[in-house]
Design a protein around this motif. Structure first.
Motif, PDB file in Angstrom:
ATOM      1  N   ASP A 206       0.827  -1.208   0.000  1.00 11.00           N
ATOM      2  CA  ASP A 206       0.000   0.000   0.000  1.00 11.00           C
ATOM      3  C   ASP A 206       0.863   1.260   0.000  1.00 11.00           C
ATOM      4  O   ASP A 206       0.547   2.247  -0.676  1.00 11.00           O
ATOM      5  N   GLU A 207       1.993   1.226   0.718  1.00 11.82           N
ATOM      6  CA  GLU A 207       2.925   2.357   0.672  1.00 11.82           C
ATOM      7  C   GLU A 207       3.504   2.518  -0.729  1.00 11.82           C
ATOM      8  O   GLU A 207       3.627   3.635  -1.244  1.00 11.82           O
ATOM      9  N   LEU A 208       3.850   1.391  -1.325  1.00 11.95           N
ATOM     10  CA  LEU A 208       4.432   1.415  -2.661  1.00 11.95           C
ATOM     11  C   LEU A 208       3.465   2.007  -3.673  1.00 11.95           C
ATOM     12  O   LEU A 208       3.828   2.866  -4.486  1.00 11.95           O
ATOM     13  N   LEU A 209       2.206   1.566  -3.622  1.00  9.84           N
ATOM     14  CA  LEU A 209       1.220   2.047  -4.577  1.00  9.84           C
ATOM     15  C   LEU A 209       0.844   3.502  -4.316  1.00  9.84           C
ATOM     16  O   LEU A 209       0.477   4.226  -5.236  1.00  9.84           O
ATOM     17  N   THR A 210       0.934   3.909  -3.062  1.00 12.16           N
ATOM     18  CA  THR A 210       0.679   5.315  -2.752  1.00 12.16           C
ATOM     19  C   THR A 210       1.746   6.200  -3.386  1.00 12.16           C
ATOM     20  O   THR A 210       1.467   7.262  -3.935  1.00 12.16           O
ATOM     21  N   LYS A 211       3.004   5.735  -3.340  1.00 14.91           N
ATOM     22  CA  LYS A 211       4.098   6.487  -3.930  1.00 14.91           C
ATOM     23  C   LYS A 211       4.103   6.402  -5.453  1.00 14.91           C
ATOM     24  O   LYS A 211       4.474   7.339  -6.141  1.00 14.91           O
ATOM     25  N   ASP A 212       3.717   5.246  -5.988  1.00 17.92           N
ATOM     26  CA  ASP A 212       3.776   5.025  -7.433  1.00 17.92           C
ATOM     27  C   ASP A 212       2.595   4.165  -7.866  1.00 17.92           C
ATOM     28  O   ASP A 212       2.693   2.933  -7.899  1.00 17.92           O
ATOM     29  N   PRO A 213       1.462   4.787  -8.202  1.00 18.68           N
ATOM     30  CA  PRO A 213       0.293   3.998  -8.609  1.00 18.68           C
ATOM     31  C   PRO A 213       0.555   3.078  -9.800  1.00 18.68           C
ATOM     32  O   PRO A 213      -0.079   2.031  -9.933  1.00 18.68           O
ATOM     33  N   ASP A 214       1.518   3.442 -10.674  1.00 16.32           N
ATOM     34  CA  ASP A 214       1.819   2.596 -11.825  1.00 16.32           C
ATOM     35  C   ASP A 214       2.538   1.314 -11.432  1.00 16.32           C
ATOM     36  O   ASP A 214       2.685   0.406 -12.250  1.00 16.32           O
ATOM     37  N   ALA A 215       2.998   1.222 -10.189  1.00 15.41           N
ATOM     38  CA  ALA A 215       3.708   0.028  -9.750  1.00 15.41           C
ATOM     39  C   ALA A 215       2.828  -1.209  -9.815  1.00 15.41           C
ATOM     40  O   ALA A 215       3.334  -2.326  -9.912  1.00 15.41           O
TER      41      ALA A 215
ATOM     42  N   ASN B 227      -7.767  -0.856  -0.571  1.00 17.82           N
ATOM     43  CA  ASN B 227      -7.485   0.340   0.229  1.00 17.82           C
ATOM     44  C   ASN B 227      -6.760   1.437  -0.537  1.00 17.82           C
ATOM     45  O   ASN B 227      -6.369   2.439   0.061  1.00 17.82           O
ATOM     46  N   VAL B 228      -6.535   1.236  -1.825  1.00 19.62           N
ATOM     47  CA  VAL B 228      -5.880   2.255  -2.636  1.00 19.62           C
ATOM     48  C   VAL B 228      -6.709   2.480  -3.888  1.00 19.62           C
ATOM     49  O   VAL B 228      -7.628   1.713  -4.192  1.00 19.62           O
ATOM     50  N   SER B 229      -6.370   3.530  -4.602  1.00 22.22           N
ATOM     51  CA  SER B 229      -7.060   3.826  -5.851  1.00 22.22           C
ATOM     52  C   SER B 229      -6.048   3.842  -6.986  1.00 22.22           C
ATOM     53  O   SER B 229      -5.043   4.578  -6.927  1.00 22.22           O
ATOM     54  N   VAL B 230      -6.281   3.006  -7.994  1.00 17.54           N
ATOM     55  CA  VAL B 230      -5.405   2.953  -9.160  1.00 17.54           C
ATOM     56  C   VAL B 230      -6.266   2.943 -10.413  1.00 17.54           C
ATOM     57  O   VAL B 230      -7.460   2.624 -10.368  1.00 17.54           O
TER      58      VAL B 230
END
Length: 514
Positions: free
Chosen positions: A36-45, A143-146
């Motif tokens: 979740d931290e990773l996707l928050t920093k880089d949604p393209d991950a 819990n994230v938005s991509v």
């Protein structure tokens, strides 16, 4: 260079847990950042993580061909596709391996199966490596938005369902690990084959409409989900005791009528390095000598059927001949006299220097190597490499046509005239003679599936569905460890649960007869 999904493999380090997947089912993989931290920093991950999940069906690791995701499992021997071939093709009638490695003899001779065979462990481990990775991503996606979140979620659920499908087919039972119980500390209970079937069915029905009609090459579409549903229903009587051929017909008809796929006019293209250009392949497992190297993808099939003893591997695009795999007369005998057959598929065996009879499965010259898969383009061009660039057609239209015909013959409805046309379309593509309606029987379908689909991971399941794998209804060379074949017990319709899995989770029980 092929435009393939593995080119977007992780641009960041994903340091997976080094623990055995069977003993660590519910442990979140270790990463430099939480997902979740990773996707928050880089949604393209998420694209890289998704590609990593697809890669689990073809590679031992995204790091290198000599690395493994799973501690203790040999990186060359353990990948999913290599063991699909081992457990589905070498254990059946058409293909045999001569190496005699620990456990391979048990598969080649369909005898002495036990819970300590490393090849059973490899596939079980890969299944339960892939499933928690899917659960982890699904948990984070809540819990994230991509971008394209619903589609990505559906693709992950498809891949998880695909892993569970092979668990159902090969082992018959296991534990049900989902995003709902992901991260728990309690050992999961054993779940029956019927309950796993119901779960996979519900998952595929839920995502069928949310998967795209078209997608990047190598990624799942709604046709891939429909194909998997059709295969699940086709084998439902084996898996649950209740036939579902009518449902198989419904979903295979969707694949045929709505998917936009066409039989490739050139059969050879389907198994060549440029098969990513074919409009027949519904869902491939990707291989690329530059970007997705593995000793366990089609490299295993191509190199394993080649040898410098009786041929030049370079003629088929490989720098290596592993002198391992040969077909038996149970496959090439289905074409009649190979020298006079008009069927293009009959030409895909190397006969020079080899014997028709497999008197000794350990002798390379006994039996004909299959040259169906090759690491060159359809026109013969290409670069000779150690690793294969030929994708594996896990699902393709010809299989769908034959499933439709089988369902019609099993009185599931459908149109008998259409069924006959589909079978003849498959045969005419390879210049085989057409058949009449009186010749279209279930026995013919089983043989035609062998002629068309052998070495593609279907044969053991087909023989079980037709009641010809165990017992003595059908005998093939080296069945039961005997040259001319003998009866084997019905317990062999599923593989034993690996001892390591039972040791890791005592809630698992051994399959009967082992």
């Amino acid at each position: 260079m092929k435009n393939k999904i593995y080119i977007i493999l992780l641009s960041f380090t994903l340091a997976l847990s080094s623990g055995s997947c069977t003993s660590d089912l519910d442990t979140e993989p270790l990463v430099e950042l939480t997902l979740d931290e990773l996707l928050t920093k880089d949604p393209d991950a998420v694209k890289g993580i998704l590609a990593r999940l697809y890669a689990s069906f073809a590679l031992s690791s995204i790091e290198a061909a000599d690395k493994s995701d799973i501690q203790g499992d040999d990186p060359g021997e353990s990948p999913f596709l290599r063991n699909l071939v081992n457990l589905q093709d070498f254990s059946a009638d058409g293909m045999k391996n001569r190496w005699g490695d620990d456990g391979l003899d048990q598969l080649t001779t369909t005898s002495n199966w036990d819970e300590n065979n490393k090849f059973f462990r490899y596939l079980f481990n890969r299944i339960y490596f892939t499933i928690p990775q899917c659960n982890n991503l699904l948990t984070v996606l809540q819990n994230v938005s991509v971008d394209n979140q619903e589609q990505i979620t559906s693709e992950v659920r498809f891949l998880r369902s695909l892993a569970y499908y092979y668990l159902i087919d090969v082992f018959g039972k296991g534990v049900l690990s989902t995003e709902e119980n992901f991260g728990g500390t309690e050992l999961l209970p054993e779940v029956s084959r019927a309950d796993l079937f119901a779960y996979v069915e519900s998952e595929l029905l839920a995502i069928e409409s949310t998967l795209p009609t078209t997608n990047d090459y190598g990624r799942a579409t709604n046709s891939a989900a429909q194909m998997l549903l059709a295969k699940l229903y086709l084998n439902a009587e084996v898996y649950t005791g209740t036939a579902r051929y009518d449902d198989a017909l419904t979903y295979i008809s969707k694949v045929i009528d709505e998917g936009g796929y066409q039989l490739d006019p050139n059969f050879i293209r389907l198994f060549s390095a440029d098969n990513d250009t074919s409009n027949e392949i519904i869902f491939p497992l990707i291989a690329d000598a530059d970007n997705s190297r593995s000793y366990g993808n089609t490299t295993y099939i191509v190199n394993g059927n080649l040898s410098t003893d009786t041929m030049d591997p370079g003629d088929f695009g490989s720098t290596a001949g592993w002198t391992g795999h040969r077909a038996t007369k149970a496959w090439y005998g289905l074409y009649g006299d190979l020298a006079t057959s008009t069927d293009d598929r009959a030409e895909l065996f190397w006969t020079e220097g080899h014997n028709y009879e497999m008197d000794d499965y350990r002798e390379w010259e006994d039996g004909y190597p299959s040259i169906k898969f090759r690491n060159i383009n359809t026109d013969g061009s290409g670069t000779i490499t150690e690793f294969s660039s030929t994708d594996f057609p896990l699902f393709r239209l010809a299989d769908a046509y034959l499933i439709y015909a089988e369902c019609v013959l099993r009185n599931a409805g459908g149109n008998p005239t259409t069924a006959l046309q589909y079978v003849n379309d498959v045969r005419e593509r390879s210049n085989a003679s057409t058949i009449t309606s009186s010749e279209l029987t279930l026995d013919f379908i089983l043989d035609e599936r062998a002629r068309e689909l052998n070495l593609e991971g279907h044969r053991r399941s087909d023989l079980i569905r037709f009641g010809k794998f165990t017992g003595n209804a059908y005998i093939w060379p080296w069945k039961g460890g005997v040259k001319n074949g003998t009866s084997i017990p019905s317990t062999y319709n599923v593989y034993p649960i690996p001892a390591s899995a039972i040791q890791a989770n005592p809630n698992l029980t051994q399959n009967p007869g082992y």
